[in-house]
Scaffold this motif. Sequence first.
Motif, mmCIF file in Angstrom:
data_model
loop_
_atom_site.group_PDB
_atom_site.id
_atom_site.type_symbol
_atom_site.label_atom_id
_atom_site.label_comp_id
_atom_site.label_asym_id
_atom_site.label_seq_id
_atom_site.Cartn_x
_atom_site.Cartn_y
_atom_site.Cartn_z
ATOM 1 N N GLY B 59 95.177 -2.614 46.166
ATOM 2 C CA GLY B 59 96.592 -2.484 45.815
ATOM 3 C C GLY B 59 97.155 -1.170 46.330
ATOM 4 N N ARG B 60 97.676 -0.336 45.440
ATOM 5 C CA ARG B 60 98.245 0.953 45.833
ATOM 6 C C ARG B 60 97.196 2.067 45.874
ATOM 7 N NH1 ARG B 60 101.325 3.167 42.309
ATOM 8 N NH2 ARG B 60 100.793 1.823 40.541
ATOM 9 N N LEU B 61 95.946 1.715 45.688
ATOM 10 C CA LEU B 61 94.878 2.705 45.687
ATOM 11 C C LEU B 61 94.122 2.694 47.000
ATOM 12 C CD1 LEU B 61 93.269 1.993 42.182
ATOM 13 C CD2 LEU B 61 95.177 3.505 42.727
ATOM 14 N N ARG B 62 93.809 3.904 47.459
ATOM 15 C CA ARG B 62 92.971 4.051 48.640
ATOM 16 C C ARG B 62 91.928 5.115 48.325
ATOM 17 N NH1 ARG B 62 93.788 7.899 53.002
ATOM 18 N NH2 ARG B 62 92.355 7.460 54.712
ATOM 19 N N VAL B 63 90.670 4.754 48.493
ATOM 20 C CA VAL B 63 89.582 5.686 48.233
ATOM 21 C C VAL B 63 88.827 5.938 49.522
ATOM 22 C CG1 VAL B 63 87.352 5.961 47.093
ATOM 23 C CG2 VAL B 63 89.297 5.096 45.813
ATOM 24 N N THR B 64 88.494 7.183 49.760
ATOM 25 C CA THR B 64 87.645 7.528 50.887
ATOM 26 C C THR B 64 86.390 8.216 50.364
ATOM 27 O OG1 THR B 64 88.701 9.681 51.186
ATOM 28 C CG2 THR B 64 89.620 7.809 52.429
ATOM 29 N N LEU B 65 85.342 8.111 51.149
ATOM 30 C CA LEU B 65 84.076 8.728 50.793
ATOM 31 C C LEU B 65 83.487 9.391 52.025
ATOM 32 C CD1 LEU B 65 81.807 9.194 48.674
ATOM 33 C CD2 LEU B 65 80.806 7.026 49.449
ATOM 34 N N ASP B 66 83.142 10.641 51.901
ATOM 35 C CA ASP B 66 82.492 11.384 52.977
ATOM 36 C C ASP B 66 81.163 11.897 52.419
ATOM 37 O OD1 ASP B 66 81.597 13.197 54.887
ATOM 38 O OD2 ASP B 66 83.613 13.874 55.387
ATOM 39 N N THR B 67 80.096 11.175 52.712
ATOM 40 C CA THR B 67 78.801 11.549 52.141
ATOM 41 C C THR B 67 78.255 12.826 52.769
ATOM 42 O OG1 THR B 67 77.745 10.008 53.678
ATOM 43 C CG2 THR B 67 78.146 9.224 51.438
ATOM 44 N N SER B 68 78.692 13.131 53.979
ATOM 45 C CA SER B 68 78.206 14.368 54.621
ATOM 46 C C SER B 68 78.775 15.594 53.909
ATOM 47 C CB SER B 68 78.577 14.397 56.090
ATOM 48 O OG SER B 68 79.979 14.472 56.253
ATOM 49 N N LYS B 69 79.993 15.444 53.381
ATOM 50 C CA LYS B 69 80.623 16.544 52.645
ATOM 51 C C LYS B 69 80.471 16.369 51.136
ATOM 52 C CE LYS B 69 84.121 17.507 56.144
ATOM 53 N NZ LYS B 69 85.557 17.557 56.473
ATOM 54 N N LYS B 70 79.857 15.259 50.734
ATOM 55 C CA LYS B 70 79.694 14.955 49.317
ATOM 56 C C LYS B 70 81.051 15.035 48.606
ATOM 57 C CE LYS B 70 74.829 16.043 48.590
ATOM 58 N NZ LYS B 70 74.418 16.134 49.987
ATOM 59 N N SER B 71 81.998 14.290 49.142
ATOM 60 C CA SER B 71 83.330 14.319 48.542
ATOM 61 C C SER B 71 84.006 12.965 48.677
ATOM 62 C CB SER B 71 84.190 15.402 49.199
ATOM 63 O OG SER B 71 84.459 15.062 50.541
ATOM 64 N N SER B 72 84.961 12.734 47.795
ATOM 65 C CA SER B 72 85.738 11.507 47.794
ATOM 66 C C SER B 72 87.172 11.858 47.444
ATOM 67 C CB SER B 72 85.182 10.529 46.754
ATOM 68 O OG SER B 72 86.019 9.402 46.595
ATOM 69 N N SER B 73 88.101 11.022 47.895
ATOM 70 C CA SER B 73 89.484 11.215 47.490
ATOM 71 C C SER B 73 90.065 9.895 47.026
ATOM 72 C CB SER B 73 90.318 11.787 48.640
ATOM 73 O OG SER B 73 90.435 10.820 49.667
ATOM 74 N N LEU B 74 90.969 9.989 46.069
ATOM 75 C CA LEU B 74 91.707 8.840 45.560
ATOM 76 C C LEU B 74 93.177 9.079 45.848
ATOM 77 C CD1 LEU B 74 92.050 6.228 43.797
ATOM 78 C CD2 LEU B 74 92.259 7.752 41.824
ATOM 79 N N LEU B 75 93.781 8.157 46.584
ATOM 80 C CA LEU B 75 95.200 8.224 46.889
ATOM 81 C C LEU B 75 95.913 7.102 46.157
ATOM 82 C CD1 LEU B 75 97.717 9.118 48.581
ATOM 83 C CD2 LEU B 75 96.916 7.517 50.333
ATOM 84 N N ILE B 76 96.935 7.468 45.398
ATOM 85 C CA ILE B 76 97.796 6.477 44.756
ATOM 86 C C ILE B 76 99.136 6.550 45.468
ATOM 87 C CG2 ILE B 76 98.873 5.702 42.608
ATOM 88 C CD1 ILE B 76 96.737 7.284 41.073
ATOM 89 N N THR B 77 99.529 5.483 46.114
ATOM 90 C CA THR B 77 100.795 5.489 46.850
ATOM 91 C C THR B 77 101.930 5.000 45.958
ATOM 92 O OG1 THR B 77 100.406 3.264 47.676
ATOM 93 C CG2 THR B 77 99.637 5.093 49.042
#
Lengths: 115, 110
Positions: B59-77
Amino acid sequence: DTEVTQTPKHLVMGMTNKKSLKCEQHMGHRAMYWYKQKAKKPPELMFVYSYEKLSINESVPSRFSPECPNSSLLNLHLHALQPEDSALYLCASSQGYRGLLGEQFFGPGTRLTVL
Amino acid sequence: SQQGEEDPQALSIQEGENATMNCSYKTSINNLQWYRQNSGRGLVHLILIRSNEREKHSGRLRVTLDTSKKSSSLLITASRAADTASYFCATGSGYSTLTFGKGTMLLVSP
């Protein structure tokens, strides 16, 4: 039915009281959890039941006593609590547990106040 | 112990704007999940991204995952006032249970 129910919604108890929190799910999940959450903090895991057996006790004081009567029910028995035990108590369930971690379904919680 | 660390701790935006929350973690994971919690209520699962995935939409959510940086982001549009809540990332790894981060409190003003 994709719901986890918890009763009661609110509970006020004295330090000498004995009370129980109840949790129920009918999704066929074999893992059930108790969490404690203080205001503006993340949930803290207390207990995990897997296939109705206690799998994890996160060094929780003995004044908290969990019980899993069957695969759908989870209880948390409370006795001789302290005011610092006041918190939101959350129950959750999931299909998998070790090695199969997936989505956890949470109940609405019981707001506990210890006087 | 808490592994995830969300950033920022609090975020205040207007309706219609996008909201981005970040999560960092310390050890290797099988998956990373995002949950929403309305004030004083239970947590609601939003999305799960596995360690071999880089991006996921719902839906309006987009999640990214970068395992090399051990980080994730959640975008709510196109945020709405109803998106006002606390958002937690949670990591699952090996034979352990979920570990929740400290959370981001999102306030969306009409």
